[in-house]
Design a protein around this motif. Structure first.
Motif, PDB file in Angstrom:
ATOM      1  N   GLU A   1      28.639  40.923  36.124  1.00 45.08           N
ATOM      2  CA  GLU A   1      28.892  41.026  37.565  1.00 45.08           C
ATOM      3  C   GLU A   1      30.006  40.050  37.827  1.00 45.08           C
ATOM      4  OE1 GLU A   1      26.139  40.449  36.121  1.00 45.08           O
ATOM      5  OE2 GLU A   1      24.583  41.818  36.769  1.00 45.08           O
ATOM      6  N   ILE A   2      30.293  38.914  37.254  1.00 44.28           N
ATOM      7  CA  ILE A   2      31.550  38.106  37.533  1.00 44.28           C
ATOM      8  C   ILE A   2      32.623  38.768  37.047  1.00 44.28           C
ATOM      9  CG2 ILE A   2      32.480  35.834  36.999  1.00 44.28           C
ATOM     10  CD1 ILE A   2      30.020  35.669  38.752  1.00 44.28           C
ATOM     11  N   ALA A   3      32.815  39.361  35.816  1.00 44.55           N
ATOM     12  CA  ALA A   3      33.814  40.271  35.230  1.00 44.55           C
ATOM     13  C   ALA A   3      34.456  41.150  36.324  1.00 44.55           C
ATOM     14  CB  ALA A   3      33.641  40.699  33.825  1.00 44.55           C
ATOM     15  N   ALA A   4      33.369  42.044  36.731  1.00 48.31           N
ATOM     16  CA  ALA A   4      33.711  43.197  38.032  1.00 48.31           C
ATOM     17  C   ALA A   4      34.197  42.451  39.054  1.00 48.31           C
ATOM     18  CB  ALA A   4      32.066  43.777  37.949  1.00 48.31           C
ATOM     19  N   GLU A   5      33.712  41.387  39.642  1.00 42.73           N
ATOM     20  CA  GLU A   5      34.214  40.976  40.893  1.00 42.73           C
ATOM     21  C   GLU A   5      35.803  40.197  40.431  1.00 42.73           C
ATOM     22  OE1 GLU A   5      33.190  37.244  43.897  1.00 42.73           O
ATOM     23  OE2 GLU A   5      31.790  37.983  42.694  1.00 42.73           O
ATOM     24  N   LEU A   6      35.736  39.710  39.303  1.00 39.51           N
ATOM     25  CA  LEU A   6      37.170  39.280  38.979  1.00 39.51           C
ATOM     26  C   LEU A   6      38.279  40.400  39.051  1.00 39.51           C
ATOM     27  CD1 LEU A   6      39.042  37.184  37.858  1.00 39.51           C
ATOM     28  CD2 LEU A   6      38.274  37.474  35.669  1.00 39.51           C
ATOM     29  N   ALA A   7      37.605  41.712  38.256  1.00 36.81           N
ATOM     30  CA  ALA A   7      38.590  42.849  38.258  1.00 36.81           C
ATOM     31  C   ALA A   7      38.850  43.276  39.489  1.00 36.81           C
ATOM     32  CB  ALA A   7      38.000  43.708  37.577  1.00 36.81           C
ATOM     33  N   VAL A   8      38.151  43.226  40.615  1.00 34.67           N
ATOM     34  CA  VAL A   8      38.144  43.827  41.973  1.00 34.67           C
ATOM     35  C   VAL A   8      39.361  42.640  42.703  1.00 34.67           C
ATOM     36  CG1 VAL A   8      37.196  43.999  44.256  1.00 34.67           C
ATOM     37  CG2 VAL A   8      36.151  44.912  42.029  1.00 34.67           C
ATOM     38  N   GLU A   9      39.027  41.382  42.415  1.00 31.65           N
ATOM     39  CA  GLU A   9      40.194  40.585  43.088  1.00 31.65           C
ATOM     40  C   GLU A   9      41.382  40.675  42.462  1.00 31.65           C
ATOM     41  OE1 GLU A   9      40.383  36.037  44.433  1.00 31.65           O
ATOM     42  OE2 GLU A   9      38.439  36.962  44.177  1.00 31.65           O
ATOM     43  N   LEU A  10      41.614  40.727  41.336  1.00 32.12           N
ATOM     44  CA  LEU A  10      42.924  40.850  40.743  1.00 32.12           C
ATOM     45  C   LEU A  10      43.322  42.132  41.114  1.00 32.12           C
ATOM     46  CD1 LEU A  10      42.195  39.885  36.926  1.00 32.12           C
ATOM     47  CD2 LEU A  10      43.752  38.774  38.426  1.00 32.12           C
ATOM     48  N   GLN A  11      42.814  43.229  41.152  1.00 33.83           N
ATOM     49  CA  GLN A  11      43.468  44.465  41.646  1.00 33.83           C
ATOM     50  C   GLN A  11      43.942  44.211  43.071  1.00 33.83           C
ATOM     51  OE1 GLN A  11      43.671  47.781  39.866  1.00 33.83           O
ATOM     52  NE2 GLN A  11      45.390  47.634  41.358  1.00 33.83           N
ATOM     53  N   SER A  12      43.132  43.698  43.948  1.00 33.62           N
ATOM     54  CA  SER A  12      43.696  43.566  45.290  1.00 33.62           C
ATOM     55  C   SER A  12      44.927  42.857  45.263  1.00 33.62           C
ATOM     56  CB  SER A  12      42.843  43.013  46.287  1.00 33.62           C
ATOM     57  OG  SER A  12      42.422  41.499  45.535  1.00 33.62           O
ATOM     58  N   ARG A  13      45.075  41.687  44.469  1.00 37.20           N
ATOM     59  CA  ARG A  13      46.436  40.815  44.379  1.00 37.20           C
ATOM     60  C   ARG A  13      47.466  41.545  43.615  1.00 37.20           C
ATOM     61  NH1 ARG A  13      45.363  34.933  44.459  1.00 37.20           N
ATOM     62  NH2 ARG A  13      43.210  34.761  45.035  1.00 37.20           N
ATOM     63  N   LEU A  14      47.131  42.345  42.794  1.00 39.84           N
ATOM     64  CA  LEU A  14      48.362  42.965  41.814  1.00 39.84           C
ATOM     65  C   LEU A  14      48.736  44.407  42.240  1.00 39.84           C
ATOM     66  CD1 LEU A  14      47.142  41.836  38.160  1.00 39.84           C
ATOM     67  CD2 LEU A  14      48.522  40.936  39.721  1.00 39.84           C
ATOM     68  N   SER A  15      47.989  44.864  43.402  1.00 44.19           N
ATOM     69  CA  SER A  15      48.580  46.086  43.975  1.00 44.19           C
ATOM     70  C   SER A  15      49.915  46.120  44.456  1.00 44.19           C
ATOM     71  CB  SER A  15      47.760  46.546  45.004  1.00 44.19           C
ATOM     72  OG  SER A  15      46.279  46.945  44.261  1.00 44.19           O
ATOM     73  N   VAL A  16      50.566  44.922  44.993  1.00 44.75           N
ATOM     74  CA  VAL A  16      51.847  44.892  45.606  1.00 44.75           C
ATOM     75  C   VAL A  16      53.079  45.075  44.438  1.00 44.75           C
ATOM     76  CG1 VAL A  16      51.687  42.190  45.212  1.00 44.75           C
ATOM     77  CG2 VAL A  16      53.307  43.567  46.783  1.00 44.75           C
ATOM     78  N   ALA A  17      52.429  44.785  43.033  1.00 47.92           N
ATOM     79  CA  ALA A  17      53.439  44.838  41.942  1.00 47.92           C
ATOM     80  C   ALA A  17      53.219  46.144  41.240  1.00 47.92           C
ATOM     81  CB  ALA A  17      53.038  43.599  40.925  1.00 47.92           C
ATOM     82  N   GLY A  18      52.373  47.170  41.994  1.00 45.10           N
ATOM     83  CA  GLY A  18      52.396  48.425  41.066  1.00 45.10           C
ATOM     84  C   GLY A  18      51.557  48.122  39.808  1.00 45.10           C
ATOM     85  N   VAL A  19      50.515  47.362  39.808  1.00 48.33           N
ATOM     86  CA  VAL A  19      49.959  47.236  38.362  1.00 48.33           C
ATOM     87  C   VAL A  19      48.312  47.764  38.572  1.00 48.33           C
ATOM     88  CG1 VAL A  19      48.990  45.516  36.759  1.00 48.33           C
ATOM     89  CG2 VAL A  19      51.454  45.539  37.695  1.00 48.33           C
ATOM     90  N   GLU A  20      47.935  48.349  37.632  1.00 42.66           N
ATOM     91  CA  GLU A  20      46.424  48.853  37.694  1.00 42.66           C
ATOM     92  C   GLU A  20      45.761  47.734  36.775  1.00 42.66           C
ATOM     93  OE1 GLU A  20      44.491  52.822  37.916  1.00 42.66           O
ATOM     94  OE2 GLU A  20      45.016  52.354  35.912  1.00 42.66           O
ATOM     95  N   VAL A  21      44.658  47.271  37.310  1.00 44.63           N
ATOM     96  CA  VAL A  21      43.725  46.357  36.328  1.00 44.63           C
ATOM     97  C   VAL A  21      42.641  47.340  35.808  1.00 44.63           C
ATOM     98  CG1 VAL A  21      42.192  44.487  36.069  1.00 44.63           C
ATOM     99  CG2 VAL A  21      44.147  44.291  37.642  1.00 44.63           C
TER     100      VAL A  21
END
Length: 279
Positions: free
Chosen positions: A171-191
């Motif tokens: 569950e922690i890994a899934a939440e980390l992936a969601v937060e990373l995606q929200s932060r990295l979308s501006v750079a055109g990166v998919e987690v």
């Protein structure tokens, strides 16, 4: 910035045109017609400057005098906009292994935590122009998100209520992936995935926390033993009464006490045989 396609032509067709123009220019110079040969040489130089080679699962961002013209994603041999700048951007899946970070969990305990982030570029224009260096951006934002997620949960939940970093790693890994995606979308990166690779108490409190975990485990085990012992004593008394052996309350209490001591004790019981009285 958003990615878009740019003009391109098959490179082999361009090579054929280039060779044809060079051959025609040589012929024009040989018949003393430089007015035709010179433009042909100029066009040949223009074609030569537009040749580019793209490897599989890579792309080239085409920039023409400071203007973004588009991106070529297809691997192969191509002709693109002449006199343009070709900047390579990899589309392959990559891993980023974070360093071991020291973070305080929600209870204030210092812990060491690390993660691996699997990502790839999905928008080359954002990766190239919206951030200074998208690879460095991924590293910094990954460590920032990991610190933020780790500080919201305890290392271990002793009362088994709510999520903990050790007990709910999925569950922690899934939440980390969601937060990373929200932060990295501006750079055109998919987690693609994020996983914890290291989790431990910091060295200064590791010994004390180990003792606390051992104490909690002993208490939990004792609770189970006592619960089972009570059931065994009740069952034994019921069986004796069922077989016709009636016990008064005092004998029941003594028997229950003896059975509880024998069952709950962490050492083997030493039996004492009552041989009766001499008088």
């Amino acid at each position: 910035m958003n990615e878009k396609k740019t003009w391109r032509l098959n490179g082999f067709i361009g090579i054929i045109l280039l060779l044809a123009m060079i051959g025609l220019a040589v012929y024009e110079f040989s018949v003393n017609r430089p007015a035709i040969g010179v433009p042909l040489i100029v066009v040949s130089i223009v074609l030569l400057s537009s040749i580019t080679v793209i490897q599989p699962n890579q792309s080239k961002v085409i920039i023409f005098f400071g203007k973004y013209m588009g991106t070529v994603r297809e691997g192969g041999f191509w002709l693109v906009t002449p006199f343009s700048n070709h900047r390579k951007v990899s589309l392959r899946v990559r891993n980023f292994n974070s360093a071991k970070l020291k973070v305080n969990d929600i209870e204030g305990n210092p812990i060491e935590i690390a993660a691996v982030v699997v990502f790839r570029v999905v928008d080359t224009a954002k990766a190239m122009f919206d951030v200074e260096n998208y690879e460095q951006f991924v590293e910094i934002q990954s460590e920032t998100a990991l610190r933020h997620v780790a500080s919201r949960y305890p290392y271990d939940s002793l009362n088994a209520e709510g999520y903990s970093l050790r007990g709910n790693s999925e569950e922690i890994a899934a939440e980390l992936a969601v937060e990373l995606q929200s932060r990295l979308s501006v750079a055109g990166v998919e987690v693609t995935e994020a996983r914890l690779t290291h989790l431990a108490y910091s060295t200064e409190i590791a010994s004390a926390m180990l003792q606390r975990q051992q104490a909690a485990a002993i208490i939990s085990a004792r609770e189970k033993i006592v619960e089972g012992a009570i059931g065994m004593v009740q069952s034994a008394i019921k069986q004796l009464e069922k077989d016709g052996l009636l016990l008064d309350p005092e004998r029941k209490a003594a028997m229950a006490n003896n059975l509880m001591v024998a069952i709950v004790s962490d050492r083997s019981a030493q039996p004492i045989v009552n041989a009766g009285s001499l008088y």
